[in-house]
Design a protein around this motif. Sequence first.
Motif, short mmCIF file in Angstrom:
data_model
loop_
_atom_site.label_atom_id
_atom_site.label_comp_id
_atom_site.label_asym_id
_atom_site.label_seq_id
_atom_site.Cartn_x
_atom_site.Cartn_y
_atom_site.Cartn_z
N PHE A 1 -11.46 2.74 -4.65
CA PHE A 1 -10.27 3.58 -4.48
C PHE A 1 -10.23 4.68 -5.54
O PHE A 1 -10.04 5.86 -5.23
N THR A 2 -10.43 4.30 -6.81
CA THR A 2 -10.37 5.32 -7.87
C THR A 2 -11.51 6.31 -7.74
O THR A 2 -11.33 7.50 -8.02
N ALA A 3 -12.68 5.85 -7.29
CA ALA A 3 -13.80 6.78 -7.07
C ALA A 3 -13.46 7.76 -5.95
O ALA A 3 -13.74 8.95 -6.05
N ALA A 4 -12.83 7.25 -4.90
CA ALA A 4 -12.45 8.11 -3.77
C ALA A 4 -11.44 9.17 -4.19
O ALA A 4 -11.45 10.28 -3.66
N LEU A 5 -10.59 8.83 -5.14
CA LEU A 5 -9.60 9.81 -5.59
C LEU A 5 -10.27 11.02 -6.22
O LEU A 5 -9.71 12.12 -6.18
N GLY A 6 -11.44 10.84 -6.77
CA GLY A 6 -12.19 11.95 -7.35
C GLY A 6 -12.62 12.98 -6.32
O GLY A 6 -12.99 14.10 -6.66
N HIS A 7 -12.57 12.59 -5.04
CA HIS A 7 -12.96 13.50 -3.95
C HIS A 7 -11.75 14.09 -3.22
O HIS A 7 -11.93 14.90 -2.32
N GLU A 8 -10.56 13.66 -3.63
CA GLU A 8 -9.35 14.20 -3.01
C GLU A 8 -8.99 15.54 -3.66
O GLU A 8 -8.98 15.65 -4.89
N PRO A 9 -8.71 16.56 -2.87
CA PRO A 9 -8.39 17.87 -3.42
C PRO A 9 -7.19 17.83 -4.38
O PRO A 9 -6.16 17.26 -4.06
N GLY A 10 -7.38 18.41 -5.55
CA GLY A 10 -6.30 18.55 -6.51
C GLY A 10 -5.89 17.30 -7.28
O GLY A 10 -4.92 17.33 -8.01
N ASP B 1 -9.06 2.69 3.46
CA ASP B 1 -10.51 2.90 3.59
C ASP B 1 -11.28 2.47 2.34
O ASP B 1 -12.51 2.30 2.41
N ASN B 2 -10.60 2.33 1.22
CA ASN B 2 -11.23 2.00 -0.07
C ASN B 2 -10.37 0.95 -0.77
O ASN B 2 -9.72 1.23 -1.77
N ALA C 1 0.84 -1.21 0.00
CA ALA C 1 0.00 0.00 0.00
C ALA C 1 0.87 1.25 0.00
O ALA C 1 0.61 2.20 -0.75
N LEU C 2 1.91 1.24 0.82
CA LEU C 2 2.83 2.38 0.84
C LEU C 2 3.51 2.57 -0.50
O LEU C 2 3.68 3.70 -0.97
#
Length: 81
Positions: free
Chosen positions: A67-76, A60-61, A38-39
């Motif tokens: 995981f890729t969907a969650a990245l859409g909510h990460e700033p920038g 968490d994902n 993961a790291l």
Amino acid sequence: MTGDDLRSAVRTVWEEVLDTVVDDDTEFFDAGGTSFAALRIIATINGRQGTSISVKVLFDNSRFGDFTAALGHEPGVVQRA
């Protein structure tokens, strides 16, 4: 970077680190993922994409699609059209 570009880049990293084919239903830990893997995934994505994603997002994902969907909510991370 668009969502599709990021998704493709992230899939490549997962496949490199986990040494397996990845689809939306691939579960990180079931595919042999460890905390070290993961790291490596997060460090590689951040290094290649210039992002600052936290490993917590992966923990968490842990399913690739989530995981890729969650990245859409990460700033920038993803440029929205």
